[in-house]
Motif scaffolding. Structure first.
Motif, PDB file in Angstrom:
ATOM      1  N   ILE A 160       2.047  -2.112  -7.782  1.00 44.64           N
ATOM      2  CA  ILE A 160       0.642  -1.701  -6.952  1.00 44.64           C
ATOM      3  C   ILE A 160       0.212  -2.506  -6.202  1.00 44.64           C
ATOM      4  O   ILE A 160      -0.109  -2.104  -4.807  1.00 44.64           O
TER       5      ILE A 160
ATOM      6  N   ILE B  84      -5.814   2.055 -10.715  1.00 42.98           N
ATOM      7  CA  ILE B  84      -4.427   2.814 -10.988  1.00 42.98           C
ATOM      8  C   ILE B  84      -3.483   1.797 -11.977  1.00 42.98           C
ATOM      9  O   ILE B  84      -3.568   0.783 -11.994  1.00 42.98           O
ATOM     10  N   GLY B  85      -2.695   2.647 -12.787  1.00 38.91           N
ATOM     11  CA  GLY B  85      -1.700   2.123 -13.340  1.00 38.91           C
ATOM     12  C   GLY B  85      -2.028   1.909 -14.833  1.00 38.91           C
ATOM     13  O   GLY B  85      -1.044   1.972 -15.764  1.00 38.91           O
TER      14      GLY B  85
ATOM     15  N   ILE C 244      -8.117  -1.313  -4.270  1.00 43.23           N
ATOM     16  CA  ILE C 244      -7.289  -0.936  -5.436  1.00 43.23           C
ATOM     17  C   ILE C 244      -7.072  -2.011  -6.462  1.00 43.23           C
ATOM     18  O   ILE C 244      -6.771  -3.167  -6.091  1.00 43.23           O
TER      19      ILE C 244
ATOM     20  N   CYS D 132      -0.042  -1.896  -1.774  1.00 44.45           N
ATOM     21  CA  CYS D 132      -1.155  -1.959  -1.197  1.00 44.45           C
ATOM     22  C   CYS D 132      -0.699  -2.828   0.260  1.00 44.45           C
ATOM     23  O   CYS D 132      -0.971  -2.810   1.452  1.00 44.45           O
TER      24      CYS D 132
ATOM     25  N   SER E 275       2.010   5.099  -6.208  1.00 48.51           N
ATOM     26  CA  SER E 275       0.720   4.330  -5.894  1.00 48.51           C
ATOM     27  C   SER E 275       0.803   4.177  -4.172  1.00 48.51           C
ATOM     28  O   SER E 275      -0.210   4.507  -3.535  1.00 48.51           O
TER      29      SER E 275
ATOM     30  N   ALA F 144      -5.063  -3.004 -10.643  1.00 46.13           N
ATOM     31  CA  ALA F 144      -3.985  -2.304 -11.396  1.00 46.13           C
ATOM     32  C   ALA F 144      -4.593  -2.178 -12.804  1.00 46.13           C
ATOM     33  O   ALA F 144      -3.941  -2.827 -13.636  1.00 46.13           O
TER      34      ALA F 144
ATOM     35  N   ILE G 278      -0.762   7.743 -12.122  1.00 53.19           N
ATOM     36  CA  ILE G 278      -0.128   7.851 -10.914  1.00 53.19           C
ATOM     37  C   ILE G 278       0.904   8.631 -11.238  1.00 53.19           C
ATOM     38  O   ILE G 278       1.343   9.567 -10.220  1.00 53.19           O
TER      39      ILE G 278
END
Length: 190
Positions: A121, A74-75, A109, A125, A90, A111, A35
Motif C-alpha cells: 500500500i 485500506i488493506g 492512506i 502511494c 491500491s 494500511a 481492495i
C-alpha cells in the motif's frame, strides 16, 4: 447472519474525526470491503464500488462540493490476498481518487490499524500518478490488539478516544493556512 447488522460506522474512526476537525463528513464504502475482496451485503471490492453512491448511481467527487481531503483505510480486509493484487488495486484506487478530485484535494492512506500489506500500500502511494497529493500514514503502534474482540478491529472507544485524534493530527500537519469557523463564527486554524 447479521452480515450488515454488525457494522456501525458511528463507532469507527471517521465520525469522531469529522467532529475533531469540525468538518463535514461523507463515508464511502461498506463494512468488510477490501481492495481485492468484496464486503458486507455482497458489495464488490472497493475499486469497483467507489465510483457509485449505490448500484447504478454515479458518485461525483468534483462538484458541487469537492472534498478538501480523503482518508482511506485500506488493506484490513485483504490479509489473505496476494501482495501483487493488493499493490495493483491500491494503485487503481489511489489513481482513481487523484483523477476524480480537484488538484487541491489531499489524500491520506493508511494500511489498516495492523498495517496489513503495509509495503504494498505504501508503494502504491509512492508510485501513483501524483504522489505529492498523497500522504501514507504509518499507524504502527497506535493501538494494542488487546483493545479488540478479534485482534483486527479496534473497539469503538479506541476509535473515538485515540485513533481518530491521531489521524486528525496527521491531517492538521499537512494543511497550512486552512481555517474553519467555530461556533461563534470566528475563523480558527484547522
Amino acid at each position: 447472519t447479521n452480515d450488515t447488522d454488525r457494522n456501525d460506522s458511528r463507532l469507527a474512526w471517521a465520525y469522531p474525526l469529522s467532529n475533531i476537525l469540525g468538518s463535514e463528513l461523507g463515508v464511502v464504502g461498506f463494512g468488510g470491503t477490501g481492495i481485492v475482496s468484496g464486503g458486507s451485503g455482497n458489495v464488490p471490492r472497493f475499486c469497483d464500488n467507489i465510483p457509485y453512491l449505490y448500484s447504478g448511481q454515479i458518485r461525483n467527487f468534483s462538484t458541487p462540493q469537492y472534498p478538501d481531503f480523503i482518508v482511506g483505510n485500506i488493506g484490513t480486509n485483504d490479509g489473505g490476498a496476494s501482495d501483487s493484487d493488493v499493490f495493483t488495486y491500491s494503485l487503481l484506487l489511489i489513481n482513481y481518487l487523484l483523477t476524480n478530485t480537484p488538484s487541491s484535494t489531499k489524500i491520506f492512506i493508511y494500511a489498516g490499524w495492523l498495517q496489513t500489506k503495509f509495503n504494498q500500500i505504501k508503494q502504491a502511494c509512492l508510485t501513483c500518478n501524483n504522489p505529492a497529493r498523497v500522504t501514507f500514514i504509518d499507524t504502527s503502534g497506535w493501538w494494542s490488539t488487546s483493545d479488540s474482540s478479534d485482534s483486527l478491529h479496534p473497539y469503538g472507544y479506541v476509535n473515538i478516544s485515540n485513533l481518530s485524534y491521531k489521524i486528525a493530527e496527521v491531517i492538521r500537519q499537512n494543511f497550512t493556512n486552512y481555517y474553519i469557523k467555530n461556533s461563534s463564527g470566528k475563523a480558527v486554524p484547522l
